[in-house]
Structure formats: C-alpha cells, structure tokens
Write an enzyme that holds these catalytic residues in place. Structure first.
Site, short mmCIF file in Angstrom:
data_model
loop_
_atom_site.label_atom_id
_atom_site.label_comp_id
_atom_site.label_asym_id
_atom_site.label_seq_id
_atom_site.Cartn_x
_atom_site.Cartn_y
_atom_site.Cartn_z
N ARG A 73 39.95 36.22 38.86
CA ARG A 73 38.68 36.28 37.96
C ARG A 73 37.63 37.23 38.46
O ARG A 73 37.13 38.03 37.65
CB ARG A 73 38.14 34.65 37.70
CG ARG A 73 38.82 33.98 36.79
CD ARG A 73 38.47 32.49 37.16
NE ARG A 73 39.41 32.31 38.44
CZ ARG A 73 40.74 32.10 38.24
NH1 ARG A 73 41.19 32.06 36.79
NH2 ARG A 73 41.50 31.88 39.17
N THR A 74 37.27 37.07 39.68
CA THR A 74 36.10 37.76 40.26
C THR A 74 36.34 39.26 40.25
O THR A 74 35.46 39.99 39.49
CB THR A 74 35.63 37.27 41.63
OG1 THR A 74 35.68 36.10 41.64
CG2 THR A 74 34.47 38.10 42.14
N LYS A 102 44.86 49.47 59.62
CA LYS A 102 44.90 50.18 60.74
C LYS A 102 44.01 49.89 61.70
O LYS A 102 43.62 50.43 62.60
CB LYS A 102 44.77 51.73 60.41
CG LYS A 102 45.61 52.29 59.40
CD LYS A 102 45.44 53.72 59.14
CE LYS A 102 46.10 54.21 57.94
NZ LYS A 102 45.73 55.53 57.30
N ARG A 123 35.03 41.13 48.71
CA ARG A 123 35.34 39.69 49.05
C ARG A 123 35.94 39.64 50.37
O ARG A 123 36.62 40.57 50.68
CB ARG A 123 36.44 39.22 47.87
CG ARG A 123 36.93 37.83 48.35
CD ARG A 123 37.85 37.22 47.26
NE ARG A 123 36.72 36.66 46.26
CZ ARG A 123 37.43 35.88 45.27
NH1 ARG A 123 38.65 35.56 45.18
NH2 ARG A 123 36.47 35.30 44.55
N HIS A 151 29.06 32.27 47.21
CA HIS A 151 29.81 33.18 45.95
C HIS A 151 28.72 33.10 44.83
O HIS A 151 28.91 32.49 44.06
CB HIS A 151 31.00 32.12 45.57
CG HIS A 151 31.97 33.04 44.45
ND1 HIS A 151 31.90 34.38 44.02
CD2 HIS A 151 33.42 32.76 44.10
CE1 HIS A 151 32.66 34.91 43.28
NE2 HIS A 151 33.68 33.97 43.56
C1 NCD Z 1 36.78 30.72 43.59
C2 NCD Z 1 36.54 31.53 44.82
O1 NCD Z 1 37.32 32.32 45.22
O2 NCD Z 1 35.82 31.05 46.03
N1 NCD Z 1 37.32 31.45 42.44
C3 NCD Z 1 36.48 32.14 41.73
O3 NCD Z 1 36.23 33.32 42.25
N2 NCD Z 1 36.31 31.81 40.48
C4 NCD Z 1 37.09 29.37 43.88
C5 NCD Z 1 38.57 29.12 44.39
O4 NCD Z 1 39.10 29.99 44.94
O5 NCD Z 1 38.88 27.95 44.69
#
Ligand code: NCD
Length: 489
Positions: A73-74, A102, A123, A151
């Site tokens: 999703r993100t 590396k 991320r 997040h």
């Molecule tokens: C979440 C995350 O990555 O923290 N997912 C997201 O970005 N919607 C929640 C999760 O992984 O449980």
C-alpha cells in the site's frame, strides 16, 4: 544543492515528515483540504473515495521510493499519487538488488538519490532511520515507516477517514487493538488522536501494550489522563475479555486526553467512534508464537460498537475476520484508498505545487523546545533501543549520540530522548569535561546554563565514566578546588 559530506541541517528550507508531530494540527487540516480538492477535481465516477483522473501539476518532478522493507500500500499509493499528479517515479524496493547489499550506508544512499529526484519516501526496518536520512537529504524526505517507531502518512490516511465518517476530528473515542508495542501505525496514530482530544481505548494483545515511552509521552506531553475503562460498571463479553485490559493494571486502562468539553465519566460511557485493528508484527518480535486477539462480528455486536468504523492499516493476517467485510462499518478498503489523495496532497504541499506550500508553515506540532545534547561518537551514552538506527553498523560514521533533554513533571529532573528513535533513558550519570568529575545527577543537564551544558558529557553508568578518566564528584569535593586544577577543556 550542497554535495558536502555533512548532515543536511544546512538546508533549513527543506521540510521532512518523519513523525506525525512534524505537522501542526493546522497543517494536517490543510493536507486534508488539498486531498479533498483532488477528490473533487479528479473524481472516479463510481467510487467517491477513489481518484479517477490525473493532473499535470508535478510534470517536472520525480518521486524516489527507497524501501528496505516489504510494502504494498504505502509504496504503490505513493507512486500512484505521484503519477496522478503528473510526475514520475523511480524505485528501489529490494535491498538485495541495491547498494545496501554492498554495505552502502543510508546516509550515502540518500545523498546520491537526492540528485535523481525531487522528493523521497523511505521505509526502513530500523527505528529512527528516516530521521537520519532526513539529516543528510537536501530534498524532502517522507517516512514510509521506520521500524516500530512511526508511520505518519498512514496516520494521515486514518485521520482523513475518521474525519469523513464523523465530520470532525475533535473528541472522538477510538479503540486500538492488537500489537500496540510493535505497530508503528499505532504510535503515530495515538499521538495524533491525543492532539485532537480523543479518548483512546487500548486493547492490547497480552504483552503487547504501548511502549513505555509512547505511554509516557501521551500523559506528559499530550496531556492524557488515565481513567478506569470500566467506569460504566459493565462487564465485557467473552471476546472482549480476551482483548481488554483489566482495570487493576493501570497501563491497560483507557487513556483519556483532557478535554474541557466532557468529563472522564462521559468519555468512558460514550459509544466508540472507531475500532482500529492491527496485525501481530511478527517481524519485530523474537517469539513468533503468540496468542492474538481476533476481531469479528461477535466482538463488534456490543451496543457500544454499533456505529464504530472498523479500521485496519492492512495487511491483515487473520486478526480481522473477512466475513466482516460486508458490514457497513467495515471501512478498511476505503481507508487504504485514501492513501492516494492524501499522499498526493502531501507531495504537492511539500513541493509547493498547490499554491500553498508546507515551507510557509512554521513546521511541527507546538511541543516544548527541548535542549539537544549532541556528542560525536564514540564517547558517552548511546541509545538503549537496540533496534535504533544508531546501532546499525553501516551507519556508525553518520550517526551521533544525540538526545533531547526532556524535563520530567517535577521540572527539576530530566530524561534523555533519543533524537532518532525517540526512546527515553532515565538513569545516567553526568560528567564535566572541564573539571573531570561525574555524578549520578541527571538534573545537572537542566541546571546548566548554555556554556556549562556544552561542557557536560553523559555516560550510561558510573563505571563507564570512571573508565573514561572521570572521578566521582563526591570524592573530589572534599579537598578544595580540584575543579579548576584538572581542567583540560
Ligand atoms: C503497515 C506498516 O507497514 O506499518 N502497513 C501499511 O503501511 N499500511 C501496517 C502493517 O504492516 O501491519
């Protein structure tokens, strides 16, 4: 744009979103206004929550996605958002095929990628990694999730959904269920909820309560009060018994943000506006076999949930029954859909594409300005959170021992909050470089004026200070002015 091999604090105009607290309440509302304008101007004729068309306002711009952890999703909603804005995207989503394999540091990667793009979303599995990246980036960096820290853009989607459903953000009552310790979505979410005066009902899985530093910040910084979640005198049903905390355990009671509009008793008795379900974050726990609550129709059949939006950041892995999807309260797919307009708005504002620019805002939740204790490594105390980016061997040369000095309630005492992962340390000793003494006296950091503050150095333990050549202040204080005599600067 500077290409120097130093952190990017010399790019004061660059705005990064690492924590939800990097945005003021007004800025959050502005993001929502712009997101709503995109939904209005670029509609999908069948689904009101879906962006159906594109604009060209970002036609000169490139978004880089730098993902060191899995994402659906993100990453895809950020990339869809940039494409809908008319921009382009470049992606590094597999650490095994990037220079990370590396051994390249994050600090180096962002300085390279900043030359290829105008804005970056990152991320990373380490808490605080995106704060480090932001220090080195001359272009805006957005946190797409860093370890179990925060997040913030998921929270923007969550709040946008809540605002849509309730026509307001103020004074909502929200239950949060599952892995409250490991879920970064929860940490950003509870700060934002508290800021908007919500009542937060933690329903943690056993052993997965909010981390102590998040719990303390809610109470100390965001003025939450603890009240008994059972003040209405009603027992919970079977399913809830498995999830709800007992009133005997204070950390399991409801957290209530002080509000002039209602009393604690009102808040406890009030119906729940939303239930936020999270999965067990198995990648962040050593013990992968845990009993975990399941939210289903039976659980949600209690009258207090009759109008509650049931939310989930997704992915779900069994903790939220798929049979519930047809219920009118199931809003998680709509919540995920808002990832596009909300992230379009954030990108457009950070790049100044929408007439408004986030640069023009003051920047950040109006929190107390804490003094920063900042020492080059290796000397002195290090963050106690082993998953903090400061412990990543690839970043050793790029991180510093940096902590905010946070006054505790007594004002005469303080604790250290890691500037990267925001975990706290309460016990430490303070030494004077000039006078070569140390003492188990954290408050020395609060008492020191600016000049003395720079002279002080913090150690985790007396033995470490002694090993570094400092001596206990009490022993040195007896004869006279050992203080100046040993000064070395
Ligand atoms: C979440 C995350 O990555 O923290 N997912 C997201 O970005 N919607 C929640 C999760 O992984 O449980």
């Amino acid at each position: 744009m500077s290409t120097k091999n130093t952190p990017a604090t010399r790019h004061p105009a660059t705005r990064h979103i690492v924590s939800i607290n990097d945005l003021t309440d007004r800025e959050i509302e502005t993001v929502f206004d712009v997101a709503q304008s995109f939904l209005r101007e670029l509609p999908d004729s069948h689904f009101p929550y879906r962006i159906g068309r594109s604009t060209k306002i970002a036609s000169d711009c490139i978004l880089a996605s730098l993902f060191y952890e899995p994402s659906t999703r993100t990453r895809l909603s950020f990339e869809s958002a940039m494409l809908r804005l008319g921009g382009e995207t470049i992606t590094s989503a597999d650490p095994a095929t990037s220079s990370a394999a590396k051994g390249e540091s994050l600090a180096d990667s962002v300085r390279v990628i900043a030359n290829y793009a105008d804005i970056m979303v990152i991320r990373h599995p380490r808490d605080g990694a995106v704060r480090l990246a932001a220090e080195y980036s001359p272009i805006p960096v957005i946190n797409g999730g860093d370890g179990s820290h925060e997040h913030p853009t998921q929270t923007l989607c969550d709040l946008f959904l809540l605002k849509k459903k309730n026509k307001r953000l103020k004074n909502l009552k929200v239950a949060i269920s599952g892995d409250l310790r490991g879920s970064r979505t929860i940490h950003s979410f509870v700060y934002a909820l508290a800021r908007f005066g919500a009542t937060i009902m933690p329903m943690a899985a056993k052993g997965m309560e909010l981390p102590p530093h998040v719990d303390q910040r809610l109470r100390e910084e965001f003025r939450c009060q603890m009240v008994s979640g059972k003040a209405d005198g009603k027992g919970d049903g079977d399913a809830i018994d498995a999830l709800y905390v007992t009133p005997e355990e204070p950390h399991q009671q409801s957290l209530f943000a002080a509000s002039e509009l209602e009393t604690n008793a009102d808040a406890v008795g009030k119906k729940v506006d939303a239930v936020y379900v999270t999965r067990f974050q198995k990648e962040r726990w050593a013990d992968k076999e845990q009993s975990y609550p399941k939210i289903d129709r039976k659980f949600l059949s209690e009258p207090k949930y009759s109008d509650a939006s049931v939310m989930h950041p997704l992915p779900r892995v069994g903790e939220l029954d798929a049979a519930f999807d047809v219920d009118r309260r199931a809003v998680y797919f709509e919540q995920a859909a808002y990832g596009v307009p909300v992230r379009m708005a954030l990108i457009a504002l950070l790049l100044g594409l929408k007439g408004k620019s986030l640069h023009k805002f003051t920047g950040g939740f109006e929190r107390p300005k804490y003094p920063l204790y900042d020492q080059p490594r290796p000397i002195g105390i290090r963050c106690a959170n082993k998953n903090c980016i400061v412990h990543d061997p690839m970043e050793t040369q790029y991180v510093r021992n940096k902590f905010y000095v946070v006054k505790t309630q007594s004002e005469a005492e303080c604790k250290l909050r890691c500037a990267y992962c925001e975990c706290d340390i309460e016990d430490f000793v303070v030494a004077s470089r000039k006078n070569k003494w140390f003492a188990a006296d954290p408050a020395a950091l609060v008492r020191a004026d600016d000049q003395h503050f720079k002279d002080l150095i913090v150690f985790a333990k007396a033995a470490e200070a002694a090993e570094a050549g400092f001596h206990s202040r009490r022993a040195a204080a007896e004869p006279k002015p050992a203080r100046r005599a040993t000064s070395k600067g």
